[in-house]
Design a protein around this motif. Structure first.
Motif, PDB file in Angstrom:
ATOM      1  N   LEU A  46     -29.442  -4.320  31.404  1.00  0.00           N
ATOM      2  CA  LEU A  46     -30.200  -5.215  30.743  1.00  0.00           C
ATOM      3  C   LEU A  46     -30.944  -5.993  31.841  1.00  0.00           C
ATOM      4  O   LEU A  46     -31.761  -6.945  31.569  1.00  0.00           O
ATOM      5  N   LEU A  47     -31.195  -5.536  33.257  1.00  0.00           N
ATOM      6  CA  LEU A  47     -31.960  -6.245  34.239  1.00  0.00           C
ATOM      7  C   LEU A  47     -33.409  -6.097  33.731  1.00  0.00           C
ATOM      8  O   LEU A  47     -33.856  -5.041  33.257  1.00  0.00           O
ATOM      9  N   GLY A  48     -34.177  -7.017  34.093  1.00  0.00           N
ATOM     10  CA  GLY A  48     -35.668  -7.036  33.632  1.00  0.00           C
ATOM     11  C   GLY A  48     -35.814  -7.544  32.115  1.00  0.00           C
ATOM     12  O   GLY A  48     -36.861  -7.399  31.797  1.00  0.00           O
ATOM     13  N   THR A  49     -34.704  -7.543  31.331  1.00  0.00           N
ATOM     14  CA  THR A  49     -35.278  -8.219  29.982  1.00  0.00           C
ATOM     15  C   THR A  49     -34.611  -9.430  29.818  1.00  0.00           C
ATOM     16  O   THR A  49     -33.947 -10.175  30.384  1.00  0.00           O
ATOM     17  N   PHE A  50     -35.230  -9.923  28.463  1.00  0.00           N
ATOM     18  CA  PHE A  50     -34.796 -11.377  28.292  1.00  0.00           C
ATOM     19  C   PHE A  50     -33.426 -11.448  27.570  1.00  0.00           C
ATOM     20  O   PHE A  50     -32.883 -12.630  27.618  1.00  0.00           O
ATOM     21  N   VAL A  51     -32.759 -10.388  27.265  1.00  0.00           N
ATOM     22  CA  VAL A  51     -31.336 -10.468  26.761  1.00  0.00           C
ATOM     23  C   VAL A  51     -30.443 -10.895  27.966  1.00  0.00           C
ATOM     24  O   VAL A  51     -29.379 -11.534  27.788  1.00  0.00           O
ATOM     25  N   TRP A  53     -31.073 -13.014  30.337  1.00  0.00           N
ATOM     26  CA  TRP A  53     -30.943 -14.420  30.380  1.00  0.00           C
ATOM     27  C   TRP A  53     -30.192 -15.088  29.245  1.00  0.00           C
ATOM     28  O   TRP A  53     -29.780 -16.300  29.407  1.00  0.00           O
ATOM     29  N   GLY A  54     -30.183 -14.326  27.984  1.00  0.00           N
ATOM     30  CA  GLY A  54     -29.480 -14.752  27.109  1.00  0.00           C
ATOM     31  C   GLY A  54     -27.953 -14.842  27.024  1.00  0.00           C
ATOM     32  O   GLY A  54     -27.321 -15.533  26.558  1.00  0.00           O
ATOM     33  N   LEU A  55     -27.419 -13.751  27.853  1.00  0.00           N
ATOM     34  CA  LEU A  55     -25.976 -13.296  27.951  1.00  0.00           C
ATOM     35  C   LEU A  55     -25.297 -14.128  29.079  1.00  0.00           C
ATOM     36  O   LEU A  55     -24.300 -14.460  29.166  1.00  0.00           O
ATOM     37  N   LEU A  56     -26.262 -14.277  29.945  1.00  0.00           N
ATOM     38  CA  LEU A  56     -25.759 -14.786  31.559  1.00  0.00           C
ATOM     39  C   LEU A  56     -25.077 -15.998  31.475  1.00  0.00           C
ATOM     40  O   LEU A  56     -23.990 -16.066  32.091  1.00  0.00           O
ATOM     41  N   PRO A  57     -25.666 -17.257  30.863  1.00  0.00           N
ATOM     42  CA  PRO A  57     -25.014 -18.236  30.733  1.00  0.00           C
ATOM     43  C   PRO A  57     -23.651 -18.313  30.066  1.00  0.00           C
ATOM     44  O   PRO A  57     -22.625 -19.185  30.445  1.00  0.00           O
ATOM     45  N   PHE A  58     -23.282 -17.578  29.106  1.00  0.00           N
ATOM     46  CA  PHE A  58     -21.947 -17.483  28.357  1.00  0.00           C
ATOM     47  C   PHE A  58     -21.203 -16.586  29.444  1.00  0.00           C
ATOM     48  O   PHE A  58     -19.798 -16.966  29.543  1.00  0.00           O
ATOM     49  N   LEU A  59     -21.728 -15.670  30.175  1.00  0.00           N
ATOM     50  CA  LEU A  59     -20.728 -14.950  30.996  1.00  0.00           C
ATOM     51  C   LEU A  59     -20.130 -15.909  32.244  1.00  0.00           C
ATOM     52  O   LEU A  59     -19.192 -15.598  32.674  1.00  0.00           O
ATOM     53  N   LEU A  60     -21.393 -16.474  32.817  1.00  0.00           N
ATOM     54  CA  LEU A  60     -21.056 -17.719  33.878  1.00  0.00           C
ATOM     55  C   LEU A  60     -20.035 -18.694  33.239  1.00  0.00           C
ATOM     56  O   LEU A  60     -19.083 -19.148  33.909  1.00  0.00           O
ATOM     57  N   LEU A  61     -20.179 -18.987  31.920  1.00  0.00           N
ATOM     58  CA  LEU A  61     -19.445 -19.902  31.463  1.00  0.00           C
ATOM     59  C   LEU A  61     -17.871 -19.663  31.165  1.00  0.00           C
ATOM     60  O   LEU A  61     -16.625 -20.284  31.255  1.00  0.00           O
ATOM     61  N   VAL A  62     -17.809 -18.303  31.321  1.00  0.00           N
ATOM     62  CA  VAL A  62     -16.391 -17.608  30.850  1.00  0.00           C
ATOM     63  C   VAL A  62     -15.819 -17.756  32.265  1.00  0.00           C
ATOM     64  O   VAL A  62     -14.451 -18.042  32.463  1.00  0.00           O
ATOM     65  N   VAL A  63     -16.195 -17.229  33.352  1.00  0.00           N
ATOM     66  CA  VAL A  63     -15.923 -17.446  34.741  1.00  0.00           C
ATOM     67  C   VAL A  63     -15.565 -18.858  35.215  1.00  0.00           C
ATOM     68  O   VAL A  63     -14.623 -19.103  35.726  1.00  0.00           O
ATOM     69  N   ALA A  64     -16.190 -19.904  34.782  1.00  0.00           N
ATOM     70  CA  ALA A  64     -16.076 -21.205  35.089  1.00  0.00           C
ATOM     71  C   ALA A  64     -15.184 -21.736  34.252  1.00  0.00           C
ATOM     72  O   ALA A  64     -14.098 -22.564  34.990  1.00  0.00           O
ATOM     73  N   GLY A  65     -14.801 -21.328  33.259  1.00  0.00           N
ATOM     74  CA  GLY A  65     -13.683 -21.718  32.349  1.00  0.00           C
ATOM     75  C   GLY A  65     -12.219 -21.228  32.864  1.00  0.00           C
ATOM     76  O   GLY A  65     -11.131 -21.893  32.906  1.00  0.00           O
ATOM     77  N   LEU A  66     -12.170 -19.953  33.404  1.00  0.00           N
ATOM     78  CA  LEU A  66     -11.219 -19.221  33.772  1.00  0.00           C
ATOM     79  C   LEU A  66     -10.919 -19.848  35.422  1.00  0.00           C
ATOM     80  O   LEU A  66      -9.788 -20.280  35.491  1.00  0.00           O
ATOM     81  N   TRP A  67     -11.887 -20.278  36.122  1.00  0.00           N
ATOM     82  CA  TRP A  67     -11.512 -21.263  37.324  1.00  0.00           C
ATOM     83  C   TRP A  67     -11.124 -22.423  36.991  1.00  0.00           C
ATOM     84  O   TRP A  67     -10.103 -22.950  37.718  1.00  0.00           O
ATOM     85  N   TRP A  68     -11.656 -23.034  36.035  1.00  0.00           N
ATOM     86  CA  TRP A  68     -11.097 -24.422  35.637  1.00  0.00           C
ATOM     87  C   TRP A  68      -9.522 -24.311  35.284  1.00  0.00           C
ATOM     88  O   TRP A  68      -8.671 -25.298  35.854  1.00  0.00           O
ATOM     89  N   ALA A  69      -9.193 -23.361  34.512  1.00  0.00           N
ATOM     90  CA  ALA A  69      -7.956 -23.285  34.028  1.00  0.00           C
ATOM     91  C   ALA A  69      -7.078 -23.045  35.073  1.00  0.00           C
ATOM     92  O   ALA A  69      -5.813 -23.485  35.154  1.00  0.00           O
ATOM     93  N   LEU A  70      -7.278 -22.157  36.010  1.00  0.00           N
ATOM     94  CA  LEU A  70      -6.506 -21.644  37.131  1.00  0.00           C
ATOM     95  C   LEU A  70      -6.354 -23.078  38.000  1.00  0.00           C
ATOM     96  O   LEU A  70      -5.163 -23.292  38.718  1.00  0.00           O
ATOM     97  N   GLU A  71      -7.268 -23.687  38.278  1.00  0.00           N
ATOM     98  CA  GLU A  71      -7.464 -24.587  39.090  1.00  0.00           C
ATOM     99  C   GLU A  71      -6.469 -25.841  38.559  1.00  0.00           C
ATOM    100  O   GLU A  71      -5.699 -26.538  39.210  1.00  0.00           O
ATOM    101  N   ARG A  72      -6.650 -26.165  37.323  1.00  0.00           N
ATOM    102  CA  ARG A  72      -5.714 -27.079  36.793  1.00  0.00           C
ATOM    103  C   ARG A  72      -4.376 -26.700  36.603  1.00  0.00           C
ATOM    104  O   ARG A  72      -3.567 -27.463  36.826  1.00  0.00           O
ATOM    105  N   SER A  73      -3.867 -25.410  36.541  1.00  0.00           N
ATOM    106  CA  SER A  73      -2.738 -25.055  36.794  1.00  0.00           C
ATOM    107  C   SER A  73      -1.889 -25.319  38.301  1.00  0.00           C
ATOM    108  O   SER A  73      -0.929 -25.642  38.343  1.00  0.00           O
ATOM    109  N   TYR A  74      -2.863 -25.066  39.265  1.00  0.00           N
ATOM    110  CA  TYR A  74      -2.585 -25.382  40.500  1.00  0.00           C
ATOM    111  C   TYR A  74      -2.158 -26.621  40.665  1.00  0.00           C
ATOM    112  O   TYR A  74      -1.094 -27.336  41.156  1.00  0.00           O
TER     113      TYR A  74
END
Length: 166
Positions: A46-51, A53-74
């Motif tokens: 999808l590089l070079g397409t508008f799609v 930029w539509g998917l990237l925030p959601f994927l980054l949100l998944v990684v951030a949520g995973l990081w937050w959950a593991l950090e909370r567990s610590y």
């Protein structure tokens, strides 16, 4: 084992207990990096397409949520129980991240360790009884670790009784 005995003096001993960490900090960082790398693989076409930029925030949100959950567990697992045992007194202090420290003290001659095979919140539940109160110790340990702890605790109390006075 997530606990250790140390000798404070000739007659006094200290026991420190903490929860087991199956994922060390270095593994935590590697897991987040690997997750980020793998989650971006579907984005390469999808590089070079508008799609993208539509998917990237959601994927980054998944990684951030995973990081937050593991950090909370610590953070939630920052529990330390310290038992000080000498011939005259036994003292237990439990400190947790979001709670006030809990303390218990008794005469070590009259204190006793008990293991409850059933009826507790976990199998092989270990408690200390003395001074009119019963307190838990090492509830976050595995079942085998609690059995070993009970044996070591009972023998340490017997040794303290033998050298102390009632």
């Amino acid at each position: 084992m997530p606990y250790r005995w140390t000798d404070i003096s000739k007659t006094a001993r200290r026991l420190e207990l903490w929860p087991h960490r199956s994922l060390p900090r270095r593994g935590f960082a590697a897991f987040i990096l690997a997750t980020f790398a793998l989650i971006t693989v579907p984005l390469y076409p999808l590089l070079g397409t508008f799609v993208l930029w539509g998917l990237l925030p959601f994927l980054l949100l998944v990684v951030a949520g995973l990081w937050w959950a593991l950090e909370r567990s610590y953070r939630d697992g920052e529990i330390l129980e310290v038992l000080t045992l000498d011939p005259d007194r036994i003292h237990l202090r439990r400190t947790a991240r979001r709670a006030a420290p809990l303390e218990w003290e008794a005469n070590s001659y009259w204190a006793r360790a008990e293991m409850h095979q059933t009826g507790g919140p976990v199998p092989c539940y270990v408690t200390l009884t003395g001074n009119g109160r019963t307190v838990e110790i090492g509830a976050f340990l595995s079942e085998d670790e609690r059995r070993t702890l009970y044996g070591e605790l009972a023998s340490a109390l017997a040794e303290a009784r033998a050298t102390g006075t009632p």
